[in-house]
Scaffold this motif. Sequence first.
Motif, short mmCIF file in Angstrom:
data_model
loop_
_atom_site.label_atom_id
_atom_site.label_comp_id
_atom_site.label_asym_id
_atom_site.label_seq_id
_atom_site.Cartn_x
_atom_site.Cartn_y
_atom_site.Cartn_z
N ALA A 33 25.18 77.01 58.68
CA ALA A 33 26.41 76.77 57.93
C ALA A 33 26.28 77.37 56.54
N ARG A 34 27.41 77.82 56.03
CA ARG A 34 27.44 78.33 54.66
C ARG A 34 27.70 77.17 53.71
N GLU A 35 26.93 77.13 52.62
CA GLU A 35 27.13 76.12 51.58
C GLU A 35 27.21 76.87 50.24
N GLY A 36 28.41 77.25 49.86
CA GLY A 36 28.57 78.08 48.67
C GLY A 36 27.96 79.45 48.91
N ASN A 37 27.00 79.83 48.07
CA ASN A 37 26.31 81.11 48.26
C ASN A 37 24.98 80.94 49.00
N ILE A 82 10.25 85.78 53.55
CA ILE A 82 10.92 84.50 53.44
C ILE A 82 10.84 83.92 52.03
N ARG A 83 9.71 84.06 51.38
CA ARG A 83 9.59 83.45 50.04
C ARG A 83 10.58 84.03 49.05
N ASP A 84 11.12 85.23 49.32
CA ASP A 84 12.10 85.84 48.43
C ASP A 84 13.47 85.18 48.52
N ILE A 85 13.75 84.50 49.64
CA ILE A 85 15.10 83.99 49.87
C ILE A 85 15.15 82.48 50.09
N LEU A 86 13.99 81.83 50.25
CA LEU A 86 13.99 80.39 50.53
C LEU A 86 14.31 79.58 49.28
N VAL A 87 15.25 78.65 49.42
CA VAL A 87 15.56 77.68 48.37
C VAL A 87 14.77 76.40 48.61
N GLU A 88 14.87 75.88 49.84
CA GLU A 88 14.12 74.69 50.21
C GLU A 88 13.95 74.63 51.72
N ALA A 89 12.94 73.90 52.14
CA ALA A 89 12.71 73.68 53.57
C ALA A 89 12.63 72.18 53.82
N VAL A 90 13.15 71.76 54.95
CA VAL A 90 13.11 70.36 55.37
C VAL A 90 12.14 70.24 56.53
N ALA A 91 11.31 69.21 56.49
CA ALA A 91 10.29 69.04 57.53
C ALA A 91 10.08 67.57 57.83
N ASN A 116 10.86 75.90 47.11
CA ASN A 116 10.11 77.14 47.31
C ASN A 116 8.71 77.03 46.70
N ALA A 117 8.62 76.50 45.50
CA ALA A 117 7.32 76.41 44.82
C ALA A 117 6.35 75.49 45.54
N ASP A 118 6.89 74.50 46.27
CA ASP A 118 6.03 73.56 47.01
C ASP A 118 5.34 74.22 48.20
N MET A 119 5.86 75.35 48.62
CA MET A 119 5.34 76.00 49.81
C MET A 119 4.07 76.82 49.53
N LEU A 178 3.28 69.49 59.01
CA LEU A 178 4.73 69.50 58.84
C LEU A 178 5.40 70.30 59.95
N ILE A 179 6.48 69.72 60.49
CA ILE A 179 7.31 70.42 61.47
C ILE A 179 8.63 70.75 60.77
N PHE A 180 8.85 72.02 60.51
CA PHE A 180 10.07 72.42 59.80
C PHE A 180 11.28 72.27 60.72
N THR A 181 12.33 71.66 60.18
CA THR A 181 13.54 71.41 60.99
C THR A 181 14.73 72.21 60.52
N GLU A 182 14.77 72.55 59.24
CA GLU A 182 15.84 73.39 58.72
C GLU A 182 15.41 73.98 57.38
N ALA A 183 16.16 74.96 56.93
CA ALA A 183 15.85 75.59 55.65
C ALA A 183 17.14 76.08 55.01
N VAL A 184 17.10 76.17 53.68
CA VAL A 184 18.23 76.67 52.91
C VAL A 184 17.81 77.99 52.27
N PHE A 185 18.69 79.00 52.40
CA PHE A 185 18.39 80.33 51.91
C PHE A 185 19.47 80.80 50.93
N ALA A 186 19.06 81.63 49.99
CA ALA A 186 20.00 82.20 49.02
C ALA A 186 19.93 83.72 49.08
#
Length: 201
Positions: free
Chosen positions: A102-106, A156-165, A177-180, A193-201
Amino acid sequence: MRSEALQGSALTPGDIELLGQGIRGRLTPDAPLAPATWFRVGGNAELLFQPADEADLAMFLERLPAEIPVTVIGVGSNLLVRDGGLAGVVIRLSAKGFGQVAREGNHLRAGAAILDKRLAAFAAEEGLGGLAFLHGIPGAIGGAVRMNAGANQAEIRDILVEAVAIDRAGRRQVLANADMHFDYRHNNAPNDLIFTEAVFA
C-alpha cells in the motif's frame, strides 16, 4: 502458555495438537519442502507452519518452546534444502497473509511475502522512484530485508524506512533503518527476528 509436554526437537502428534490450538494458519507435519524451492529438491520439514497473519505468527511463537529450532523460508529462490530435511518448525509466510502492498504518502508499506519485482512494479505504477533495482532480484521482500539485497549500485538499506518483525518470543518489534546495522548483503539485526513487513521511501 508453553506446555511442559513440548520438549526436545522431536515433535509428537500431541505436541503439534497443542501448538495448533487457536491457530488460524496451516500446520503440516512431515511437509515436503522441495515444492517450496525453485530447485525442487530437498527433504521434508518436521513441521511446516504457514501463519494466517502477523498475530497468528506471534501467537504460535509465543507458545513454541525455545528449544524447538525454527527455520524461516520465503519463496525458495535462493534455497537448497538438505535431503534429510529440517528438524523443528519451518515457517513460511504466504502471499495471502503477508503479500500486501500500500502507498502511504511518499512511502510504500509492503508485506514480507510480496515478490521483489512486484514491489518494483507497484512503485513504478505509483510514480515512485528508487525501487526499480528490485525488479531483477529473485525472491520476496522479507529475504531482501534480511540480506540487504541489492543490484545496480542500489540496495535495501538505501530505501528502507523501517522493518516490522516478530521475535522468537512472539513479540512485535519495529526497527528503524539505523537499528538494522546494514552491511554488504547482510544486516546485524537479531537472527531470531522474522520480518513481516517493511516501509520504503
